[in-house]
Write an enzyme that holds these catalytic residues in place. Sequence first.
Site, short mmCIF file in Angstrom:
data_model
loop_
_atom_site.label_atom_id
_atom_site.label_comp_id
_atom_site.label_asym_id
_atom_site.label_seq_id
_atom_site.Cartn_x
_atom_site.Cartn_y
_atom_site.Cartn_z
N SER A 35 13.17 17.10 -22.94
CA SER A 35 13.74 16.30 -24.01
C SER A 35 14.08 14.91 -23.50
CB SER A 35 15.02 16.97 -24.51
OG SER A 35 15.73 16.13 -25.39
N TYR A 48 23.28 20.74 -23.20
CA TYR A 48 21.86 20.52 -23.52
C TYR A 48 21.24 19.47 -22.59
CZ TYR A 48 17.62 19.64 -26.20
OH TYR A 48 16.32 19.50 -26.58
N LYS A 52 18.25 20.26 -19.72
CA LYS A 52 16.95 19.57 -19.78
C LYS A 52 16.73 18.74 -18.52
CE LYS A 52 15.40 21.27 -23.63
NZ LYS A 52 14.17 22.06 -23.71
#
Length: 143
Positions: A35, A48, A52
Site C-alpha cells: 500500500s 495498517y 504494510k
Amino acid sequence: RSLDVNFGAVLHVSQLVARQMIAQGVQGAIVNVSSQASKRALRDHAVYCSTKSALDMLSKVMAMELGPHKIRVNTVNPTVVMTDMGRINWSDPQKSAAMINRIPLGKFAEVDDVVNSILFLLSDKSAMTTGSSLMIDGGFLVS
C-alpha cells in the site's frame, strides 16, 4: 489480526511458494500487494501502515535471498482501490476529498490499475526488477 493477515499470511504463503519453486527449479516472480500507506503515515492507521511497511521490507529481503534462484520479488503499492469495499468506504465526498486532493491525477485506483501492474511485474518485461515497490498512487507520494 491485521499483523497476521497483512504480514504473517504473506510470509507463510511466500515461504511455501518459494520452497516449491526452488525444489522444482522454477524461475519466476512473486508480487506482494502492499500500500501507499507503507511509505506515508496516515492518521488512525498505525497498525495498517506498520504491517504494510513490514511487508515491503519482507519483499526486499526475499528478493535478496531468492535472487540466486532466479526468483524476483516485488510489491505493488496502490492508493485507495475502487473495489466493492473501496467504493463503500470512500463514496462519501467529504471523506474522500482530503485524499483525492492529495492525488495529482485526481482519482482513486481502479482494480485494473493494480492488476495490470501485477501482470507487468510477473512478466519477462520486468526481468531486471526485484526488491522494488511499484507505486500505483496517482502521484499521492509526490504531493
